[in-house]
Motif scaffolding. Structure first.
Motif: not given
Lengths: 183, 133
Positions: A114-121
């Motif tokens: 979907r349009w989920s959001r993930v923090e970049l390491p």
């Protein structure tokens, strides 16, 4: 939309556009050069995704070695310099299958994420990656070195006509000498 | 970071690779399309490495490195085959490769028996008749 999103979007657009040109251009050499653009954009994608080591290996091996090998093959097979019309088959089934698989995969992945959001390491993963390669994955790593050796030997055996064909080559040797004498 | 952006990029690149493999006639261009597919898989692996929590850290990037090495080996052997095909047939069009006849145009027994018939018949076994004709 953050800066990383915009960068990923722009680099992805460059990669897909260059990929379209690779599979549709009428110039053989230009297809190789568009492949450089596509692979370079993908290396930029890897950099944004904090995979620096993979990005630089991509630049070294793909852009540096594989594309040069492909361009060598283009030259060694005496490809025409200008545009040529006989590079393609009439391709409705190809467009159907390729477009179907690409769009189908895209729909699957969009549905999954979907349009989920993930923090970049945090950046700087090269030392941790090397630790993993030489700790958890050291056996596949060594097997890969054997595979590279096998590919090297295989390429040499394939391209030398006097190895691996015992019957016909020996019987044809006097003919080859005869041809040399006549020439 | 929205992971859907690189995922969709990879899916479209894979579709382009499939299209190129099926569409192109030149074997070198087919190999280029195969490279596009391998790179799409690499992009999926690297993106999954940053977005999906795995038991082993950075397994996706390690797999991407392995795929790059495999692609290098594949392109080496593939180009050796393509150059051998060009040497035999003087053409690298993949839909003109005959799949039902023997790889050497002149069989071994015929070449051995008819070696004195003419030099043209036996050297055809080495160079291929299309080069001469």
């Amino acid at each position: 939309m953050t800066g990383a999103d915009l960068l990923l979007l722009a680099l992805g657009a460059v990669a897909v556009g260059a990929g379209v040109l690779v599979v549709s251009t009428k110039h053989l050499v230009r297809a190789g050069l568009y492949l450089v653009v596509c692979l370079g954009a993908l290396a930029g994608d890897y950099l944004v995704l904090t995979a620096e080591l993979v990005a630089w290996v991509q630049v070294l091996i793909y852009v540096g070695a594989v594309v040069v090998l492909l361009l060598f093959a283009v030259m060694l097979t005496r490809a025409p310099i200008g545009a040529s019309d006989d590079l393609d088959r009439p391709g409705w089934p190809a467009a159907l299958i390729g477009g179907g698989s690409g769009l189908g995969l895209a729909v699957l992945l969009v549905d999954a994420f979907r349009w989920s959001r993930v923090e970049l390491p945090t950046a700087g993963t090269a030392d941790r990656l090397g630790e993993q390669v030489f700790r958890s994955w050291v056996l596949p790593f060594e097997v890969l070195s054997v595979l590279l050796l096998a590919a090297l030997v295989g390429a040499i055996v394939l391209s030398r006509p006097d190895i691996g064909r015992p019957g016909p080559v020996r019987s044809a040797t006097p003919a080859a000498g005869d041809e040399g004498g006549r020439a | 970071m929205r992971p859907v952006v690189p995922y969709v990029t990879a899916a479209l690149l894979f579709g382009l690779g499939v299209f190129g493999v099926l569409r192109r006639r030149n074997a070198v261009l087919v190999l280029m399309a195969v490279e596009l597919m391998l790179n799409a898989v690499n992009l999926i692996l690297v993106t999954a490495d940053t977005t999906v929590r795995a038991q082993l850290p950075h397994a996706g990037q390690v797999f991407a490195l392995f795929v790059i090495v495999l692609a290098a080996a594949e392109i080496g052997v593939g180009l050796a085959i393509v150059l051998q095909l060009y040497r035999l047939r003087a053409s690298v069009a993949v839909d003109e490769v005959p799949l039902t006849e023997a790889p050497t145009p002149v069989p071994a027994g015929v070449a051995g028996v008819a070696a004195d018939r003419s030099a043209a018949g036996t050297t055809g076994g080495v160079d291929g008749p299309e080069v001469r004709g």
